[in-house]
Scaffold this active site. Sequence first.
Site, PDB file in Angstrom:
ATOM      1  N   ALA A  75       0.840  -1.196   0.000  1.00  0.00           N
ATOM      2  CA  ALA A  75       0.000   0.000   0.000  1.00  0.00           C
ATOM      3  C   ALA A  75       0.869   1.237   0.000  1.00  0.00           C
ATOM      4  CB  ALA A  75      -0.898   0.012   1.238  1.00  0.00           C
ATOM      5  N   MET A  99     -13.769  18.624   7.103  1.00  0.00           N
ATOM      6  CA  MET A  99     -12.701  18.733   8.103  1.00  0.00           C
ATOM      7  C   MET A  99     -11.415  19.125   7.395  1.00  0.00           C
ATOM      8  SD  MET A  99     -13.595  15.376  10.414  1.00  0.00           S
ATOM      9  CE  MET A  99     -14.118  14.419   8.983  1.00  0.00           C
ATOM     10  N   GLY A 107       2.770  -1.639   3.834  1.00  0.00           N
ATOM     11  CA  GLY A 107       2.599  -3.080   3.654  1.00  0.00           C
ATOM     12  C   GLY A 107       3.629  -3.805   4.486  1.00  0.00           C
ATOM     13  N   GLY A 130       5.694  -6.617   4.644  1.00  0.00           N
ATOM     14  CA  GLY A 130       7.057  -6.967   4.257  1.00  0.00           C
ATOM     15  C   GLY A 130       7.864  -5.785   3.787  1.00  0.00           C
ATOM     16  N   LYS A 171       4.974 -13.972  14.556  1.00  0.00           N
ATOM     17  CA  LYS A 171       4.818 -12.796  15.406  1.00  0.00           C
ATOM     18  C   LYS A 171       3.347 -12.362  15.443  1.00  0.00           C
ATOM     19  CE  LYS A 171       4.409  -8.751  14.681  1.00  0.00           C
ATOM     20  NZ  LYS A 171       3.259  -8.557  15.631  1.00  0.00           N
ATOM     21  N   LEU A 231       2.184  -7.373  22.664  1.00  0.00           N
ATOM     22  CA  LEU A 231       1.080  -7.120  23.588  1.00  0.00           C
ATOM     23  C   LEU A 231       0.711  -5.641  23.654  1.00  0.00           C
ATOM     24  CD1 LEU A 231       2.502  -9.420  26.392  1.00  0.00           C
ATOM     25  CD2 LEU A 231       0.613  -9.977  24.850  1.00  0.00           C
ATOM     26  N   ASP A 256       5.591  -4.239  12.248  1.00  0.00           N
ATOM     27  CA  ASP A 256       6.515  -4.553  11.159  1.00  0.00           C
ATOM     28  C   ASP A 256       7.952  -4.218  11.565  1.00  0.00           C
ATOM     29  OD1 ASP A 256       4.229  -5.143   9.653  1.00  0.00           O
ATOM     30  OD2 ASP A 256       4.129  -3.109   8.836  1.00  0.00           O
TER      31      ASP A 256
END
Length: 310
Positions: free
Chosen positions: A12, A28, A39, A41, A185, A225, A256
């Site tokens: 993206a 706005m 993205g 990777g 992950k 977390l 990432d």
Amino acid sequence: MPEIVTLTVNPAIDIATSVERLTDTHKMRCAPARIDPGGGGINVARVVHRLGGDCLAIYLAGGPVADRLGRLLSAEGLSFVALGIEGETRENFSVTELCSHREFRFVMPGPAVSEAEWQRCLGYIDALQPAPRYLVLSGSLPLGVADDFYARVIEMAKVRGSRVVLDASGPALRAALPHAPYLIKPSLNELRQLTGRALETETDCMQTAQEIVRKGHAQVVALTLGAGGAMLVTQEDIVRSGAVATSFCSTIGAGDSFVGGMVWALNRNAGVQEAFRYGMAAAAAALSHAGTELGSAAEIKQCYGEVSLA
């Protein structure tokens, strides 16, 4: 061929801006937008590159947005290969509400990818010479790509001796686990979705991650977390780290960055715990930046010194 290769099936361009307050029906007026390559990777590769690692980012892309994505990556000096598709690469959008400091993220589904297109991607990965030492599979699968796509890549990569690092969710993660990637992950929410468990306590999380390792579905589970930090589980060790104290701007790219820091360190023959520290540091460095601007090498190394393991 670089020793680290990342694959992004649904890349993206990420657009980030801010407004004083989000309201419906009214216009706005936004602040000037920040535009970054995005993205899973691709962001992993950007972090590896910033740390001085040799990395190749492979991704599927099409249309005018793909051209702009390539220009953004070239501007960063990143090595990449864009495998062309008919559909147009997506743009994602995030808005920070200044009065509350809340971040709103609008994530587009991406283009439909034909079977011929994703099969061609499989063939390209399988033909890499030499095979990468680490192959990172990260991000969502767009419409049309089979749920077992990552599973197929893992099987091919393992035959050729590559270690596979997987950062995925939902059906793609579920289909891939029996094929035993080296490292996964998941976030806490992704692990909840995978197992159907509430995972309300740290013990619940630890036991679930241990179960994945015990079944042989991964050698390493790095569970993020959020504000609670992260947990590392292997057959030998369980390591916990709280979140690194840093100024907060945006969560985009933090997960990432975590993967990028870990893979960069692992490829330098660091131990898993040291790699985990670099993952925590890279994630913390990303949090202090707007949009998908990631941490610099200097920021990551500074944060590394502040990571505490227990």
